[in-house]
Enzyme design. Structure first.
Site, PDB file in Angstrom:
ATOM      1  N   ASP A 180       0.914  -1.137   0.000  1.00 55.03           N
ATOM      2  CA  ASP A 180       0.000   0.000   0.000  1.00 55.03           C
ATOM      3  C   ASP A 180       0.953   1.185   0.000  1.00 55.03           C
ATOM      4  OD1 ASP A 180      -1.434   2.273   0.814  1.00 55.03           O
ATOM      5  OD2 ASP A 180      -3.014   0.995   1.595  1.00 55.03           O
ATOM      6  N   HIS A 181       1.117   1.829  -1.153  1.00 59.65           N
ATOM      7  CA  HIS A 181       2.225   2.791  -1.246  1.00 59.65           C
ATOM      8  C   HIS A 181       2.031   3.989  -0.310  1.00 59.65           C
ATOM      9  CE1 HIS A 181      -0.402   4.938  -4.045  1.00 59.65           C
ATOM     10  NE2 HIS A 181       0.390   5.985  -3.927  1.00 59.65           N
ATOM     11  N   HIS A 243      -5.795   2.812   0.994  1.00 60.94           N
ATOM     12  CA  HIS A 243      -5.099   3.984   1.524  1.00 60.94           C
ATOM     13  C   HIS A 243      -5.882   4.706   2.622  1.00 60.94           C
ATOM     14  CE1 HIS A 243      -2.939   3.019  -2.036  1.00 60.94           C
ATOM     15  NE2 HIS A 243      -3.645   3.735  -2.869  1.00 60.94           N
TER      16      HIS A 243
HETATM   17  C1  BG6 Z   1      -3.408   4.483  -6.440  1.00 60.44           C
HETATM   18  C2  BG6 Z   1      -4.708   4.525  -7.195  1.00 60.44           C
HETATM   19  O1  BG6 Z   1      -3.414   3.434  -5.521  1.00 60.44           O
HETATM   20  O2  BG6 Z   1      -3.215   5.705  -5.767  1.00 60.44           O
HETATM   21  C3  BG6 Z   1      -4.740   5.701  -8.159  1.00 60.44           C
HETATM   22  O3  BG6 Z   1      -4.891   3.328  -7.923  1.00 60.44           O
HETATM   23  C4  BG6 Z   1      -4.415   6.978  -7.430  1.00 60.44           C
HETATM   24  O4  BG6 Z   1      -5.995   5.797  -8.794  1.00 60.44           O
HETATM   25  C5  BG6 Z   1      -3.145   6.842  -6.613  1.00 60.44           C
HETATM   26  O5  BG6 Z   1      -4.256   7.989  -8.401  1.00 60.44           O
HETATM   27  C6  BG6 Z   1      -2.910   8.057  -5.739  1.00 60.44           C
HETATM   28  O6  BG6 Z   1      -1.643   7.988  -5.194  1.00 60.44           O
HETATM   29  P1  BG6 Z   1      -0.826   9.289  -4.801  1.00 60.44           P
HETATM   30  O7  BG6 Z   1       0.427   8.777  -4.181  1.00 60.44           O
HETATM   31  O8  BG6 Z   1      -0.606  10.067  -6.052  1.00 60.44           O
HETATM   32  O9  BG6 Z   1      -1.716  10.029  -3.847  1.00 60.44           O
END
Ligand code: BG6
Length: 496
Positions: A180-181, A243
């Site tokens: 989960d980045h 997230h």
């Molecule tokens: C991803 C989603 O997990 O997170 C995308 O699949 C989204 O749709 C992205 O744009 C958002 O990540 P960040 O790091 O740009 O907030």
């Protein structure tokens, strides 16, 4: 000197977007910082035919397009650690060749048999690949074996469980690193530190002093080229299941008894177990869906006109919701979340609103004091802000609001590491704290499934219901107004 982790990364999806945009640049940064040294190697695996030289050239190009000031000497020695394997995921002979190559690389770079399998590809292949990795002996290695799985981890609880069972037949739970980045973001990792290392906050961090918590993750982009995936997923599955609920868990968890992966995860799991199970009627009241329309100048297309999206799509590109956590600490405190595409700002922020003081002694034009807020700036600006009231100079009884800022990037003086850089390094070192455990995934899906079932069975007549470039549908404002709250204007809360 502490030994750097030696590992062979076998990267499935080596020619894909994620590998090019995030993984190669992150590995390169780790290399230039000396976090990975000569004892690392990567086998890029994908379907198309490529020579090692072509593959290495692609890697160089993707790094140069993401990072400024790349030095020739660094990048040339970096790419010598990469080899390419053209692969057929359903052919056992192809795995046998991959195994041979892995053994060669293991010897050349002295990798101690440590293997990371990174599945950066469509989830329908996760099961078949992990099963072949086991049956063809790739997981049979002298060192550690770990698998890194990209989202989406399933489409609902049932599919996630099936997927998990398949992966578990080849890997133990502690060998599975579910990405989960958001958990790799510096300021998301800071939530626990802010809470548990400051005597100031923790005593107030409960329903006696906190009025509500708001988490916003807004994006300005639309679905771009991802219509095929997104139209089946929507904001609820794409952002909330993972997230947003992870941030709720970090904000609401009890202090762990120590900072081990197990202790932290078990506290997060307890939060997810305490999420209130709403009735169908409550879901309709407490969860708002939105879908973007064109912008006011008519320059951007509506969601329904995006490529690979159904013309009458019922998929939400925006979600707002009120989450209640039924435990002693949080009873009665709403956690409001909202996330969407094509909103007015790209911003992720958490606003913790404290309760009003019992009696206001001071005069203010509005006759009420501004509440104290703690704002945690996750991105693009990183830091915290505390909103307080002080005396207005020259006035006896008048106050004015002030903001105390801490900016993370200014203090460190360097760019904070990319989420993927931190996460890849964690996997190499065997630290699973910032990855999601199966129990977290399962509970999050169960929570989200109830909402998606209702939404899929009832068409939203109002779609599209928000203009591109706005902060979402009006109904999301009404959700808070009903509780006498407002969404704090996070667009105006950037740290200068
Ligand atoms: C991803 C989603 O997990 O997170 C995308 O699949 C989204 O749709 C992205 O744009 C958002 O990540 P960040 O790091 O740009 O907030």
């Amino acid at each position: 000197m502490k030994k750097r982790p030696a590992s062979l990364l076998i990267l499935f999806g080596a020619t894909g977007d994620l590998a090019n945009r995030k993984l190669y640049p992150s590995l390169y940064r780790l290399y230039t910082k000396g976090k990975i040294t000569e004892n690392f190697a990567v086998i890029g695996v994908a379907r198309r035919e490529l020579t090692d030289e072509q593959y290495q050239l692609n890697i160089k190009q993707s790094i140069v397009s993401e990072i400024n000031n790349v030095k020739d000497c660094d990048i040339n020695s970096f790419v010598t650690h990469f080899k390419y394997h053209s692969h057929d995921v359903s052919d056992s002979a192809s795995y046998a060749e991959l195994k041979k190559l892995a053994e060669q690389m293991d010897q050349t770079f002295e990798l101690e048999g440590n293997r990371l399998f990174y599945l950066a590809m469509a989830p329908e292949f996760f099961g078949i690949i992990t099963q072949f990795l086991k049956s063809e002996g790739l997981t049979d290695t002298a060192g550690y074996k770990r698998v890194i799985i990209e989202k989406p981890f399933g489409h609902n609880f049932e599919t996630a469980k099936k997927l998990n069972d398949m992966i578990r037949s080849a890997f133990e739970e502690e060998e599975i690193y579910r990405i989960d980045h958001y958990l790799g973001k510096e300021m998301v990792q800071n939530i626990e530190v802010i809470r548990f290392s400051n005597a100031l906050f923790e005593p107030l961090w409960n329903n006696r002093y906190i009025s509500n918590i708001q988490i916003t993750s807004s994006e300005t982009l639309g679905v771009e080229e991802r219509g095929r995936y997104y139209d089946k997923s929507g904001a609820l599955r794409d952002m909330v299941q993972n997230h947003m609920l992870q941030m709720v868990a970090l904000l609401a968890m009890e202090p762990p008894i120590s900072l081990t992966t197990e202790e932290i995860r078990s506290e997060k799991v307890r939060v997810l177990r305490s999420l209130r199970k709403y009735t169908d009627k409550e879901i309709q009241q407490y969860f708002i869906r939105g879908q973007y329309d064109r912008d006011e100048e008519n320059l951007l297309s509506a969601y329904r006109d995006e490529p690979m999206v159904e013309k009458d799509s019922n998929t939400g590109t925006y979600v707002a919701g009120k989450i209640m956590i039924d435990n002693f600490r949080w009873a009665g405190v709403p956690f409001y979340i909202r996330t969407g595409k094509r909103m007015s700002a790209k911003s992720t922020k958490i606003v913790v609103q404290f309760k009003d003081i019992p009696m206001n002694l001071y005069y203010q034009p509005k006759e009420v004091l501004n509440p104290n807020l703690l704002v945690i700036h996750i991105q693009p600006d990183e830091g915290i802000t505390l909103h307080l009231n002080v005396k207005k100079s020259g006035q006896k009884e008048e106050t004015k609001p002030i903001h105390l800022h801490f900016s993370n990037s200014n203090v460190n003086g360097i760019n904070t590491p990319e989420a993927y850089e931190m996460l890849i390094y964690d996997v190499m070192r065997g630290d699973a704290t910032n990855f999601t455990h199966w129990e977290e995934v399962a509970l999050s899906w169960k929570f989200v499934d109830r909402i998606s079932q209702i939404w899929e069975n009832t068409r939203e007549q109002d779609f599209p219901n928000y203009v591109s470039g706005s902060m979402g549908p009006k109904k999301a404002d009404e959700l808070l107004e009903r509780d006498n709250h407002i969404w704090w204007p996070i667009e105006q809360f950037e740290i200068e």
